[in-house]
Motif scaffolding. Structure first.
Motif, PDB file in Angstrom:
ATOM      1  N   UNK A 241    -101.362  34.184 -15.295  1.00 27.76           N
ATOM      2  CA  UNK A 241    -100.790  35.527 -15.148  1.00 27.76           C
ATOM      3  C   UNK A 241     -99.298  35.546 -15.456  1.00 27.76           C
ATOM      4  N   UNK A 242     -98.622  34.474 -14.992  1.00 26.88           N
ATOM      5  CA  UNK A 242     -97.177  34.447 -15.193  1.00 26.88           C
ATOM      6  C   UNK A 242     -96.816  33.969 -16.592  1.00 26.88           C
ATOM      7  N   UNK A 243     -97.817  33.510 -17.322  1.00 30.28           N
ATOM      8  CA  UNK A 243     -97.537  33.013 -18.657  1.00 30.28           C
ATOM      9  C   UNK A 243     -96.816  31.677 -18.676  1.00 30.28           C
ATOM     10  N   UNK A 244     -96.924  30.933 -17.570  1.00 26.14           N
ATOM     11  CA  UNK A 244     -96.282  29.610 -17.513  1.00 26.14           C
ATOM     12  C   UNK A 244     -97.268  28.557 -17.999  1.00 26.14           C
ATOM     13  N   UNK A 245     -97.384  28.432 -19.288  1.00 33.53           N
ATOM     14  CA  UNK A 245     -98.437  27.560 -19.818  1.00 33.53           C
ATOM     15  C   UNK A 245     -98.170  26.100 -19.541  1.00 33.53           C
ATOM     16  N   UNK A 246     -96.890  25.753 -19.483  1.00 34.48           N
ATOM     17  CA  UNK A 246     -96.574  24.351 -19.190  1.00 34.48           C
ATOM     18  C   UNK A 246     -97.142  23.943 -17.841  1.00 34.48           C
TER      19      UNK A 246
ATOM     20  N   UNK B 140     -85.993  30.388 -11.839  1.00 30.71           N
ATOM     21  CA  UNK B 140     -87.446  30.371 -11.677  1.00 30.71           C
ATOM     22  C   UNK B 140     -88.097  29.572 -12.782  1.00 30.71           C
ATOM     23  N   UNK B 141     -87.678  29.853 -14.017  1.00 27.19           N
ATOM     24  CA  UNK B 141     -88.268  29.108 -15.131  1.00 27.19           C
ATOM     25  C   UNK B 141     -88.000  27.624 -15.021  1.00 27.19           C
ATOM     26  N   UNK B 142     -86.745  27.296 -14.696  1.00 29.80           N
ATOM     27  CA  UNK B 142     -86.389  25.877 -14.622  1.00 29.80           C
ATOM     28  C   UNK B 142     -87.232  25.181 -13.564  1.00 29.80           C
ATOM     29  N   UNK B 143     -87.394  25.840 -12.415  1.00 30.74           N
ATOM     30  CA  UNK B 143     -88.108  25.176 -11.324  1.00 30.74           C
ATOM     31  C   UNK B 143     -89.570  24.996 -11.672  1.00 30.74           C
ATOM     32  N   UNK B 144     -90.182  26.008 -12.264  1.00 27.20           N
ATOM     33  CA  UNK B 144     -91.594  25.845 -12.623  1.00 27.20           C
ATOM     34  C   UNK B 144     -91.756  24.733 -13.641  1.00 27.20           C
ATOM     35  N   UNK B 145     -90.853  24.661 -14.578  1.00 26.37           N
ATOM     36  CA  UNK B 145     -90.957  23.590 -15.569  1.00 26.37           C
ATOM     37  C   UNK B 145     -90.730  22.227 -14.930  1.00 26.37           C
ATOM     38  N   UNK B 146     -89.749  22.174 -14.018  1.00 28.50           N
ATOM     39  CA  UNK B 146     -89.531  20.903 -13.321  1.00 28.50           C
ATOM     40  C   UNK B 146     -90.789  20.495 -12.565  1.00 28.50           C
ATOM     41  N   UNK B 147     -91.402  21.494 -11.922  1.00 25.60           N
ATOM     42  CA  UNK B 147     -92.632  21.187 -11.191  1.00 25.60           C
ATOM     43  C   UNK B 147     -93.673  20.627 -12.147  1.00 25.60           C
ATOM     44  N   UNK B 148     -93.784  21.244 -13.319  1.00 23.16           N
ATOM     45  CA  UNK B 148     -94.781  20.780 -14.288  1.00 23.16           C
ATOM     46  C   UNK B 148     -94.493  19.347 -14.707  1.00 23.16           C
ATOM     47  N   UNK B 149     -93.228  19.091 -15.043  1.00 25.72           N
ATOM     48  CA  UNK B 149     -92.870  17.721 -15.447  1.00 25.72           C
ATOM     49  C   UNK B 149     -93.119  16.757 -14.294  1.00 25.72           C
ATOM     50  N   UNK B 150     -92.779  17.213 -13.089  1.00 21.02           N
ATOM     51  CA  UNK B 150     -92.975  16.363 -11.919  1.00 21.02           C
ATOM     52  C   UNK B 150     -94.434  16.020 -11.714  1.00 21.02           C
ATOM     53  N   UNK B 151     -95.288  17.011 -11.887  1.00 17.97           N
ATOM     54  CA  UNK B 151     -96.713  16.757 -11.708  1.00 17.97           C
ATOM     55  C   UNK B 151     -97.172  15.698 -12.697  1.00 17.97           C
TER      56      UNK B 151
END
Lengths: 159, 81, 493, 97, 490, 129
Positions: free
Chosen positions: C410-415, C281-292
């Protein structure tokens, strides 16, 4: 013998009389076999798809042994397009008809109101109908694929 | 015993596959691919999948190969890799 | 008696019409227009009826051919798929109106072929959202892909190359998906989504199921152009005939995201996705962030409107994938709302692009100078679409972004939050650059009142409708969320 | 580039091999794939459709919806090939530059 | 306090938005178009004024447009603070409309239809901000205002306008997306609501002072229209716009919307008590003080009249923020009151600058020697305006400044007192010389100046009215004072 | 040791399929010639089909074509007949694969018409000019 020589002279490069004659002889049998495979799909390996491919292959053989123009005399571009449409339409149409006649989509038993065969027999018969549709569509599309690719889109002599 | 035949076909399959993608002449590669398809069809028939084998024989070894050849004859036979 | 079949007719109408378009459309474009618009209007209306039925009576499990669920193929119409059905048919209707003009200009003489493929593509997309069977999903995926390959390759210039690239990538994606389905089938013996879900609840996941999950996801990511697997998309969408981009850009990636949601929650369960794969989950959210961030940056470098929009689509995919993987209800709401909104705003922008290309022949930035005076209505709608992309209230884009950002906090995914804000800023720059170019004139050009070369009415009407929809959807997003999207959020949260 | 491709391939292969660890043994009649749904087909298909070739029965009826779209796929392929490649002889639109 | 549901707040906001359609349609006939403009402006004033008595009596109105996010509808609410701002804005719009007819016709500007239409949308958004019932609605109208003023700022459509427009949007849009939006999200995720409430919605939620400070800073800079340094750069740049735009938008609407939003945040979101408890008021006052002094010093060096006014505006805006940041009753009242006082004063000054540009074609202060003798009315009004801004009696500015000084004294913040005094001196230093030179200095080019007369009547009337209003506000500040006290619940 | 042999016998089919799939996949993403990519694609797809077909095998079972009357009267032992479902799925997959191949070849011919080469590097070179 003289006739043979004349014919040999008419041939273009890459064409051979033996192959041409043999394929002329073979093609009816190939097509018959293709039909058999479609129709006999209920009882032996095969069905609409395999039979359709075999039928299509007969046109490919014609196009290879003679030239593409020759094979298109048997089934023109327009006809093949029409057949492809008809084939796909048979399948989708049957499915839709089942829905319209009060059943679910592709529920062949619902067609019992048309010809009373009994629901289970209609299952079998419905499969047969759609197999024929598949056969038609596959045959014409295989021929089209080869013709277009073989002639680089020009639909002339081909390879 | 049947699995020895199996293994034989399977190893041939791998050899054919590697050859098909490594031969520089595309026409040969296509023909080898046809052979690969036939072996595959044999394997499946042996596994009891007669319909699949039938289809693979007509499509994979037949139509696919012919289409490839048709395309290659209109383009070029050589390949750098 | 016909009402239970209604959602099937939604799908069957464009499919059947496709064959007739090919048969009778050769001679006249009017026939094509009547058939296409007629069938899609029918689909839109029928899908709305289906939607209201679902809202009243709950989900429909439809068994094709009257074979009970795990044995036959099951179609599932729940709130989410009904919503998607409405979205697809309405977007397709609007897009096809505009596409009719654009296609007859760009690929003259082949309209009937193009529209046949076009309608089948739409039917395929509808099939994708309806299906409840993993293998049927693969077949539908291939239908949409194969029509898309053909449609994109009909473009001029480098389009065939882009299309070939898409063929290779798309096949890899589809094969990966099929591999995943194969692994699932080997482990569970079933193809029906609900059935697999049940079986997976009772058995230990194990390596094979994990592999299946990974491969299905990666396959879908390739199809939806999730960074870094997005390589095929910008070329394919920007070089395709404009009429094709009109339908492909708003719908294809969004439907694939829907599929991801479907697979994640109807085949696997929320616990399986998020609890057992915390790291993933963390990896994917971060990948999404980098992708954006990367996609936005790439969009900045483009000098062509269509290409720029294509890169923005890649960024938007990152929004939605990230939003789903935030693993909370707010993020999920945002992602689903964004599927709807993004489809509509992409449609609006591409419709404007189609109108511009129809008049100017190209949409490179240099061509656009002074365009506000030449095509005021088109550009007004474009501006609304642009505001929505940037995320300015009360256009729709703001509200989905709101939920996504809130979910991120909420999820604390600041990236992810930072990436979203960054992309909003970049979008602002991108679109205001165009607005600026269009608003000002070429240097030295007088401020004359030259006669406006407006786009034809059949392109302007869908454009205005889509722009108005953006604002209406924006203002009603509260009720949309309450009435529909709340109910679409899968169990497990 | 080639190294990257090789690496990706190896990783994919490794993951797939890892996945096969849990597979039921090859040819095991008790594997889930052979018992769950397919048992129903083998036992009931002939009764329900009167078609002894199980593959045809399942293909044409139980999964007829798939087959329908398979036909459409073929149809699309033919159409796509025509629309992409077909040209008149005089058409030199994108001849080699 | 009870609010009754009423459609009138919506009508007040929408009248000019809807009105922009007939304005656009009647683009070919200037007279019709401008009658529409005046008519709509009048209608707006009447609607707002009709709502006034109820608000003064302690009541209010509200109207919910749509529930867009759970707990956060797009809703309008007429409370004392909103009424305060709406009254100022709608009154001044009427005057500006009259003024712009004179100005635009005299200069024969292009694209006047677009001008009037955008103007109408902008005032709608301004009233929307004034009547916003929650932060989301405020943000919505804030953004609409930013976007609708873009065509106004870049009205000239030349290279300079393009550059300024770009700067304008970069500052305003950039900060609102990158700072204000996350701030809003943080508030929502803490409080679960965004409704404005007297005393603040974050009071009692137990927010850590650090978070509070973060939110505060996000909003202070996020609403960059308030022009707090270092986000002030757009304001002088935006002066390329035609003068009615500068006067109304940069004297009243746009910049005051920024300040108003910040005040809303401090009063009704964060809550003054909470800020006192957390002891972070110094962030606001420090930023404001720096802005005041630096902006005044820069203003001294400007020769372009409009630019000098712009820097003066930056300084004056910071007064209002400063007042709010004192967190004492008098200080906050002063800050709020200064919105009105400064609006009337500054709009007079801008009107005068425009009138000088129309009548004499002059932009630079150094060219304006002796002009006062040619245009006595204009210069008299200019004097009134400057005195009001400096904060001397008998003009309105004195009242607000007095409250500010009082606030500083009450709060024992002597440094702030010093800042106020120094800046008042600086104000005097950059305004009074203009008046002095206008009346007493020798004209640089007497031959050219011979032909200069007063500006057209349409220009002249509004500036006289606003100058008189500034004067009147000194004697009768009751309405505004009462509204300010109601808003702060004193 | 015996266990090891048993596991080989139990899994070798799957291993070979993975090998074939890797070969195909490598050709798809690593080879520069477009025809090679397509051949790779076909190999990839047949590998997947092999996996599916393997999943349906039962040792010592017959092909899934029954005797109609016998079946109707006596019923069928499930273990005695090969699982027909994967075969059905794979028929569809084969059709899809040939369709994709056809379309891809058509696109390939279009590319050759324009660039006169099928090598990705050479095409990129021409585009760069």
């Amino acid at each position: 013998m003289k006739l043979l020589q004349e014919q040999t002279q008419k041939l273009k490069i890459g064409e051979s009389l033996i192959i041409q004659t043999a394929s002329r002889l073979l093609i009816p049998f190939i097509q018959l076999f293709g039909l058999y495979v479609i129709v006999h799909g209920h009882y032996s390996p095969g069905g609409g798809f395999q039979g359709g491919v075999i039928l299509g292959a007969s046109f490919v053989l014609l196009a290879l042994a003679f030239d593409q123009k020759f094979s298109m005399q048997y089934m023109s571009e327009k006809t093949s397009g029409l057949l492809a449409n008809t084939g796909a339409l048979i399948f989708v149409g049957t499915g839709t008809l089942c829905a319209i006649f009060g059943g679910l989509f592709l529920h062949y038993s619902a067609l019992d109101v048309l010809i009373p065969l009994g629901p289970i027999e209609w299952r079998s018969f419905g499969i047969f109908i759609v197999e024929v549709g598949v056969g038609l569509a596959v045959m014409s599309n295989m021929a089209i694929l080869f013709w277009v690719l073989g002639s680089n889109g020009e639909m002339d002599e081909g390879l | 015993m049947i699995w020895i035949l199996d293994l034989l076909i399977l190893s041939l399959l791998v050899i054919c596959a590697i050859a098909a993608i490594n031969i520089k002449d595309l026409l040969s590669a296509t023909i080898i691919f046809g052979v690969y398809s036939f072996l595959m069809c044999l394997l499946w028939a042996e596994m009891g999948a007669v319909d699949v084998a039938f289809t693979e024989a007509t499509v994979g070894a037949g139509i696919s190969t012919v289409l490839f050849i048709a395309a290659i004859l209109h383009t070029s036979r050589r390949s750098k890799d | 008696m016909t009402v239970p079949n209604l959602h099937i007719y939604v799908l069957a109408a464009p499919l059947l019409t496709a064959f007739f378009v090919n048969l009778f459309g050769r001679r006249s474009n009017t026939v094509i227009a009547i058939l296409t618009i007629g069938s899609l209007t029918f689909s839109s209306l029928a899908s709305l009826v289906v939607m209201s039925g679902i809202l009243k009576h709950g989900q429909i499990n439809y068994v094709v051919g009257n074979w009970q669920a795990p044995y036959g193929i099951e179609l599932v119409v729940d709130h989410l798929s009904a919503l998607m059905l409405v979205l697809i048919s309405v977007v397709a209707l609007l897009a096809s109106m505009s596409a009719l003009k654009s296609v007859s200009q760009e690929v003259p003489g082949r309209e009937h072929q193009l529209f046949t493929l076009y309608l089948i593509l739409i039917a395929g997309l509808m099939g994708l959202v309806l299906t409840g069977d993993t293998f049927n999903l693969y077949v539908m995926l291939e239908i949409t892909s194969i029509t898309a390959y053909g449609l994109i390759a009909m473009g001029k210039g480098r389009a065939p190359l882009a299309s070939f690239n898409y063929v290779i990538m798309g096949s890899v994606g589809a094969c990966f998906y099929l591999l995943g389905v194969g692994y699932l089938y080997l482990m569970t013996g079933s193809l029906n989504m609900a059935d697999i879900y049940q079986i997976l609840q009772t058995m230990d996941g194990g390596a094979a199921v994990a592999t299946a999950f990974a491969f299905i996801l990666i396959g879908l990511w390739i199809k939806m152009a999730f960074f870094p697997l997005h390589g095929w998309l910008p070329n394919a969408y920007s070089l395709a005939p404009t009429g094709v981009a009109l339908i492909a850009a708003p719908l294809m990636t969004k439907v694939t995201i829907y599929l991801m949601v479907r697979v994640m929650f109807s085949v696997f369960s929320a616990e399986y996705n998020f609890v057992q794969h915390q790291l993933a989950q963390n990896i994917i959210v971060w990948t999404a962030a980098v992708g954006i961030i990367c996609a936005s940056a790439m969009a900045l470098a483009q000098r062509d409107l269509k290409r720029m929009l294509s890169y923005i689509i890649v960024a938007e995919v990152g929004y939605m994938v990230g939003g789903i993987w935030l693993a909370n209800e707010t993020g999920m709401t945002g992602a689903i709302l964004h599927i709807v909104n993004d489809a509509l705003m992409t449609l609006c922008l591409f419709l404007a692009v189609a109108a511009i290309i129809y008049r100017l022949g190209s949409c490179e930035f240099d061509q656009l100078q002074g365009i506000y005076r030449k095509m005021p209505i088109t550009m007004a709608a474009f501006t609304v679409g642009a505001f929505s992309m940037i995320g300015i209230p009360p256009t729709a884009g703001f509200f989905s972004k709101w939920y996504l950002l809130l979910g991120g906090i909420e999820a604390g995914q600041w990236g992810y939050v930072v990436a979203l804000l960054f992309s909003s800023l970049v979008n602002a720059i991108l679109f205001f650059r165009i607005i600026e170019i269009g608003f000002f004139h070429r240097d030295g050009e007088p401020h004359s009142h030259e006669e406006a070369a407006k786009a034809p009415l059949s392109m302007q009407i869908p454009l205005m409708v889509s722009a108005a929809t953006l604002i209406i959807i924006g203002l009603s997003s509260g009720s949309l969320v309450d009435a529909i999207i709340k109910l679409t959020i899968p169990i497990g949260f | 580039m080639k190294a990257l491709a090789l690496f990706t391939t190896l990783v994919t292969g490794a993951v797939l091999l890892y996945g096969t660890m849990d597979f039921p043994a090859f040819g095991d009649p008790q594997s889930p794939a052979s018992t769950h749904i397919s048992a129903y087909f083998i036992e009931e298909a002939v009764h329900e459709t009167h078609v002894p070739n199980l593959v045809t029965a399942v293909l044409g009826d139980y999964r007829g919806y798939d087959t329908m779209f398979e036909t459409v796929v073929i149809y699309c392929a033919g159409l796509a090939v025509i629309s992409v490649l077909r040209r008149k002889k005089s058409d030199k639109e994108d001849s080699r530059s | 306090m009870s609010y009754q549901t009423s459609i009138w707040p919506l009508a007040a906001v929408l009248i000019s938005l809807v009105g922009s359609i007939p304005i656009m349609l009647s683009g070919r006939r200037p007279n019709v178009r401008e009658s529409w403009t005046i008519l709509i402006a009048l209608g707006k004033v009447i609607i707002v004024a009709s709502l006034l008595p109820a608000v003064l009596a302690g009541g209010g109105f509200e109207f919910t447009i749509a529930e867009v996010i759970p707990g956060v509808p797009i809703a309008l609410r007429v409370d004392a603070m909103g009424m305060f701002f709406a009254l100022v804005a709608s009154l001044l719009w009427l005057l500006t409309s009259i003024y712009s007819i004179g100005y635009m016709r005299a200069l024969n500007e292009h694209a006047q239809t677009r001008f009037y239409a955008s103007f109408a949308v902008a005032i709608s958004a301004t009233l929307g901000v004034a009547f916003a019932a929650n932060l989301l609605t405020l943000y919505l109208f804030y953004e609409i205002l930013s976007l609708s003023t873009y065509p106004l700022v870049t009205h000239e459509q030349n290279a300079e306008a393009r550059k300024s427009g770009r700067k304008y949007l970069t500052y305003i849009l950039g900060t609102s997306i990158a700072l204000a939006l996350p701030g809003m999200l943080i508030v929502y995720s803490i409080a679960g609501t965004l409704d404005f409430k007297v005393g603040g919605i974050l009071t009692g939620t137990g927010v850590a002072p650090q978070t509070l400070a973060l939110i505060l800073i996000l909003f202070l800079f996020g609403f960059a229209k308030a022009g707090l340094m270092p986000f002030h750069g757009w304001l002088p740049a935006a002066m390329v716009a035609p003068t009615p735009v500068s006067s109304f938008l940069h004297g009243v609407a746009v910049v005051k919307v920024g300040v108003f939003s910040i005040l809303r945040i401090i009063f009704h979101i964060l809550g003054p008590e909470q800020l006192v408890l957390a002891d972070i008021g110094w962030i606001i006052t420090t930023l404001a003080s720096i802005t005041i002094i630096v902006a005044s010093l820069i203003a001294l060096t400007q020769d372009n009249l409009k630019r000098r006014l712009a820097y003066s505006t930056i300084g004056q805006l910071a007064y209002m923020v400063l007042g709010a940041g004192m967190l004492t009753a008098a200080g906050m009242t002063g800050g709020l009151l200064h919105i009105a006082m400064h609006a009337f004063g500054k709009i007079t000054l801008f009107f005068c600058a425009g009138a000088i540009a129309v009548a004499a074609g002059k932009k630079y202060i150094s060219q304006m020697d002796g002009l006062g003798r040619r245009m006595p009315l204009t210069y008299l009004a200019f004097m009134f305006g400057s005195i009001s801004i400096i904060g001397m009696p008998p003009l309105g500015g004195f009242i607000s400044k007095w409250n500010l000084v009082l606030g500083a004294v009450n709060g024992d913040q002597l440094i702030l007192l010093l800042v106020l005094l120094v800046s008042s001196l600086l104000n005097a230093a950059y305004f009074l010389p203009i008046v002095y030179r206008g009346f007493f200095a020798e004209a640089a080019d007497p031959v050219y100046d011979q032909g200069i007369k007063e500006a057209p009547t349409f220009c002249l009337i509004p500036l006289c009215v606003t100058a008189c209003a500034s004067l009147a506000l000194f004697f009768y500040p009751d309405v505004f004072l009462r509204l300010a006290q109601l808003a702060l619940a004193l | 040791m015996e266990q090891f042999t048993a596991s080989i016998i139990a899994k070798y089919n799957y291993w070979i399929y993975v090998t074939l799939m890797m070969i195909g996949f490598y050709a798809m993403i690593g080879k520069r010639n477009l025809v090679k990519k397509l051949i790779g694609m076909n190999i990839f797809q047949t590998a997947i089909i092999l996996m599916f077909v393997s999943s349906g095998v039962k040792i010592g079972a017959k092909i899934p074509i029954l005797d109609k009357h016998k079946a109707l009267e006596h019923g069928i032992g499930v273990a005695g007949v090969v699982n027909p479902l994967p075969h059905v799925l794979m028929l569809t997959a084969i059709v899809v694969s040939v369709s994709v191949t056809g379309v891809a070849l058509a696109i390939l011919l279009r590319i050759y018409r324009k660039y006169g080469t099928l090598d990705e590097d050479e095409i990129l070179e021409k585009l760069g000019k």
